[in-house]
Write a protein that holds these residues in place. Structure first.
Motif, PDB file in Angstrom:
ATOM      1  N   ASP A   6       0.772  -1.209  -0.136  1.00  0.00           N
ATOM      2  CA  ASP A   6       0.105   0.054   0.211  1.00  0.00           C
ATOM      3  C   ASP A   6       0.719   1.196   0.227  1.00  0.00           C
ATOM      4  O   ASP A   6       1.900   1.024   0.367  1.00  0.00           O
ATOM      5  CB  ASP A   6      -0.955   0.063   1.189  1.00  0.00           C
ATOM      6  CG  ASP A   6      -2.026  -0.940   0.973  1.00  0.00           C
ATOM      7  OD1 ASP A   6      -2.431  -1.484  -0.012  1.00  0.00           O
ATOM      8  OD2 ASP A   6      -2.417  -1.473   2.299  1.00  0.00           O
ATOM      9  N   ARG A   7       0.227   2.242  -0.398  1.00  0.00           N
ATOM     10  CA  ARG A   7       1.011   3.615  -0.622  1.00  0.00           C
ATOM     11  C   ARG A   7       0.103   4.509   0.087  1.00  0.00           C
ATOM     12  O   ARG A   7      -1.340   4.565  -0.027  1.00  0.00           O
ATOM     13  CB  ARG A   7       1.236   3.965  -1.850  1.00  0.00           C
ATOM     14  CG  ARG A   7       2.593   2.883  -2.223  1.00  0.00           C
ATOM     15  CD  ARG A   7       2.924   3.284  -3.794  1.00  0.00           C
ATOM     16  NE  ARG A   7       3.794   2.330  -4.191  1.00  0.00           N
ATOM     17  CZ  ARG A   7       5.359   2.673  -4.230  1.00  0.00           C
ATOM     18  NH1 ARG A   7       5.687   3.643  -3.580  1.00  0.00           N
ATOM     19  NH2 ARG A   7       6.239   1.754  -4.775  1.00  0.00           N
ATOM     20  N   THR A   8       0.858   5.748   0.670  1.00  0.00           N
ATOM     21  CA  THR A   8      -0.114   6.794   1.095  1.00  0.00           C
ATOM     22  C   THR A   8      -0.348   7.793  -0.047  1.00  0.00           C
ATOM     23  O   THR A   8       0.073   7.388  -1.137  1.00  0.00           O
ATOM     24  CB  THR A   8       0.855   7.888   1.915  1.00  0.00           C
ATOM     25  OG1 THR A   8       1.725   8.240   1.300  1.00  0.00           O
ATOM     26  CG2 THR A   8       1.285   7.051   3.303  1.00  0.00           C
ATOM     27  N   ALA A   9      -1.143   8.476   0.161  1.00  0.00           N
ATOM     28  CA  ALA A   9      -1.699   9.600  -1.078  1.00  0.00           C
ATOM     29  C   ALA A   9      -0.456  10.350  -1.707  1.00  0.00           C
ATOM     30  O   ALA A   9      -0.354  10.548  -2.806  1.00  0.00           O
ATOM     31  CB  ALA A   9      -2.681  10.558  -0.420  1.00  0.00           C
ATOM     32  N   GLY A  10       0.633  10.521  -0.823  1.00  0.00           N
ATOM     33  CA  GLY A  10       1.879  10.961  -1.128  1.00  0.00           C
ATOM     34  C   GLY A  10       2.692  10.088  -1.800  1.00  0.00           C
ATOM     35  O   GLY A  10       4.061  10.379  -2.300  1.00  0.00           O
ATOM     36  N   GLY A  11       2.285   8.827  -1.941  1.00  0.00           N
ATOM     37  CA  GLY A  11       3.345   7.698  -2.616  1.00  0.00           C
ATOM     38  C   GLY A  11       4.142   6.981  -1.759  1.00  0.00           C
ATOM     39  O   GLY A  11       4.919   6.153  -2.264  1.00  0.00           O
ATOM     40  N   GLN A  12       4.085   7.278  -0.478  1.00  0.00           N
ATOM     41  CA  GLN A  12       5.080   6.717   0.493  1.00  0.00           C
ATOM     42  C   GLN A  12       4.572   5.236   0.847  1.00  0.00           C
ATOM     43  O   GLN A  12       3.529   4.992   0.930  1.00  0.00           O
ATOM     44  CB  GLN A  12       5.154   7.564   1.893  1.00  0.00           C
ATOM     45  CG  GLN A  12       6.066   6.734   2.834  1.00  0.00           C
ATOM     46  CD  GLN A  12       6.299   7.355   4.085  1.00  0.00           C
ATOM     47  OE1 GLN A  12       5.067   7.779   4.632  1.00  0.00           O
ATOM     48  NE2 GLN A  12       7.274   7.314   4.856  1.00  0.00           N
ATOM     49  N   ARG A  13       5.243   4.226   0.897  1.00  0.00           N
ATOM     50  CA  ARG A  13       4.895   2.820   1.173  1.00  0.00           C
ATOM     51  C   ARG A  13       4.489   2.475   2.510  1.00  0.00           C
ATOM     52  O   ARG A  13       5.117   3.210   3.256  1.00  0.00           O
ATOM     53  CB  ARG A  13       6.096   1.806   0.967  1.00  0.00           C
ATOM     54  CG  ARG A  13       6.758   1.736  -0.809  1.00  0.00           C
ATOM     55  CD  ARG A  13       8.056   0.967  -0.685  1.00  0.00           C
ATOM     56  NE  ARG A  13       8.383   0.671  -2.099  1.00  0.00           N
ATOM     57  CZ  ARG A  13       8.982   1.547  -2.922  1.00  0.00           C
ATOM     58  NH1 ARG A  13       9.325   3.066  -2.068  1.00  0.00           N
ATOM     59  NH2 ARG A  13       9.465   1.554  -4.082  1.00  0.00           N
ATOM     60  N   LEU A  14       3.487   1.745   2.558  1.00  0.00           N
ATOM     61  CA  LEU A  14       2.950   1.254   3.939  1.00  0.00           C
ATOM     62  C   LEU A  14       2.889   0.016   3.983  1.00  0.00           C
ATOM     63  O   LEU A  14       2.207  -0.904   3.061  1.00  0.00           O
ATOM     64  CB  LEU A  14       1.483   2.195   4.257  1.00  0.00           C
ATOM     65  CG  LEU A  14       1.507   3.427   4.274  1.00  0.00           C
ATOM     66  CD1 LEU A  14      -0.213   3.947   4.319  1.00  0.00           C
ATOM     67  CD2 LEU A  14       2.177   3.957   5.343  1.00  0.00           C
ATOM     68  N   PHE A  15       3.676  -0.630   4.905  1.00  0.00           N
ATOM     69  CA  PHE A  15       3.764  -2.024   5.219  1.00  0.00           C
ATOM     70  C   PHE A  15       2.898  -2.330   6.257  1.00  0.00           C
ATOM     71  O   PHE A  15       2.660  -1.735   7.350  1.00  0.00           O
ATOM     72  CB  PHE A  15       5.240  -2.520   5.352  1.00  0.00           C
ATOM     73  CG  PHE A  15       6.269  -1.976   4.313  1.00  0.00           C
ATOM     74  CD1 PHE A  15       6.460  -3.048   3.356  1.00  0.00           C
ATOM     75  CD2 PHE A  15       6.879  -0.966   4.089  1.00  0.00           C
ATOM     76  CE1 PHE A  15       7.357  -2.690   2.468  1.00  0.00           C
ATOM     77  CE2 PHE A  15       7.602  -0.684   2.979  1.00  0.00           C
ATOM     78  CZ  PHE A  15       7.957  -1.369   2.230  1.00  0.00           C
ATOM     79  N   THR A  16       2.233  -3.633   6.232  1.00  0.00           N
ATOM     80  CA  THR A  16       1.344  -4.280   7.113  1.00  0.00           C
ATOM     81  C   THR A  16       2.255  -5.523   7.847  1.00  0.00           C
ATOM     82  O   THR A  16       3.272  -5.766   7.600  1.00  0.00           O
ATOM     83  CB  THR A  16       0.264  -4.749   6.438  1.00  0.00           C
ATOM     84  OG1 THR A  16       0.578  -5.794   5.722  1.00  0.00           O
ATOM     85  CG2 THR A  16      -0.268  -3.888   5.510  1.00  0.00           C
ATOM     86  N   ASP A  17       1.567  -5.859   8.888  1.00  0.00           N
ATOM     87  CA  ASP A  17       1.910  -6.885   9.591  1.00  0.00           C
ATOM     88  C   ASP A  17       2.206  -8.159   8.564  1.00  0.00           C
ATOM     89  O   ASP A  17       3.268  -9.024   8.720  1.00  0.00           O
ATOM     90  CB  ASP A  17       1.192  -7.361  10.792  1.00  0.00           C
ATOM     91  CG  ASP A  17       1.126  -6.279  11.930  1.00  0.00           C
ATOM     92  OD1 ASP A  17       2.326  -5.696  12.080  1.00  0.00           O
ATOM     93  OD2 ASP A  17       0.072  -5.965  12.517  1.00  0.00           O
ATOM     94  N   GLU A  18       1.366  -8.320   7.784  1.00  0.00           N
ATOM     95  CA  GLU A  18       1.289  -9.392   6.855  1.00  0.00           C
ATOM     96  C   GLU A  18       2.607  -9.222   5.752  1.00  0.00           C
ATOM     97  O   GLU A  18       3.395 -10.135   5.681  1.00  0.00           O
ATOM     98  CB  GLU A  18       0.120  -9.608   5.861  1.00  0.00           C
ATOM     99  CG  GLU A  18       0.025 -10.614   4.961  1.00  0.00           C
ATOM    100  CD  GLU A  18      -1.355 -10.612   4.345  1.00  0.00           C
ATOM    101  OE1 GLU A  18      -1.221 -10.492   3.030  1.00  0.00           O
ATOM    102  OE2 GLU A  18      -2.137 -10.931   5.178  1.00  0.00           O
ATOM    103  N   ASP A  19       3.036  -8.083   5.576  1.00  0.00           N
ATOM    104  CA  ASP A  19       4.038  -7.710   4.579  1.00  0.00           C
ATOM    105  C   ASP A  19       5.471  -8.137   5.660  1.00  0.00           C
ATOM    106  O   ASP A  19       6.424  -8.720   5.015  1.00  0.00           O
ATOM    107  CB  ASP A  19       4.135  -6.318   4.233  1.00  0.00           C
ATOM    108  CG  ASP A  19       3.081  -5.862   3.311  1.00  0.00           C
ATOM    109  OD1 ASP A  19       2.570  -6.480   2.585  1.00  0.00           O
ATOM    110  OD2 ASP A  19       2.467  -4.640   3.492  1.00  0.00           O
TER     111      ASP A  19
END
Length: 127
Positions: free
Chosen positions: A32-45
């Motif tokens: 996933d990414r924020t509106a600004g394009g920064q990656r967001l990692f989950t616990d699953e990731d």
């Protein structure tokens, strides 16, 4: 809870460059990414990254890691093929361990020789 790339680096020990590389070659998918394009990692990731670390640290080639990732993305119908891939890797690890044990025996033999020589030198100098 989503993790920033910096938090992910801290939690996994992977560098940002490695995370980007893994995403580029298909080992990480659907980040996933924020509106600004920064990656967001989950616990699953993070759990997936833990698997990738294990595979990497045990010497699995990138091509086989990519195949494993592809199979994982293809769902439950690939369990048998994933198990076979991991069994093959496990056999590779067993071979490597056996080879390392043989090399370790040679090193221990050499250490014993040096220790013996040192003991003889000490006996000679104290006599």
């Amino acid at each position: 809870m989503p993790y920033s790339p910096r938090e992910t680096v801290q939690k996994t020990g992977f560098s940002l460059d490695t995370l980007r590389y893994y995403e580029r070659i298909g080992l990480l998918d659907g980040i996933d990414r924020t509106a600004g394009g920064q990656r967001l990692f989950t616990d699953e990731d993070l759990a997936w990254l833990d698997v990738l670390r294990c595979l990497r640290d045990t010497g699995m080639p990138i091509a086989r890691m990519r195949r494993y990732a592809e199979l994982a993305r293809d769902g439950d119908g690939t369990f048998a093929e994933r198990a076979e891939l991991l069994e093959e890797h496990d056999r590779d690890i067993e071979r490597k361990i056996a080879e390392l044990r043989e090399e370790q025996a040679k090193i221990k033999e050499k250490i014993g020789w040096y220790r013996g020589e040192l003991a003889r030198m000490q006996q000679t100098s104290s006599a």
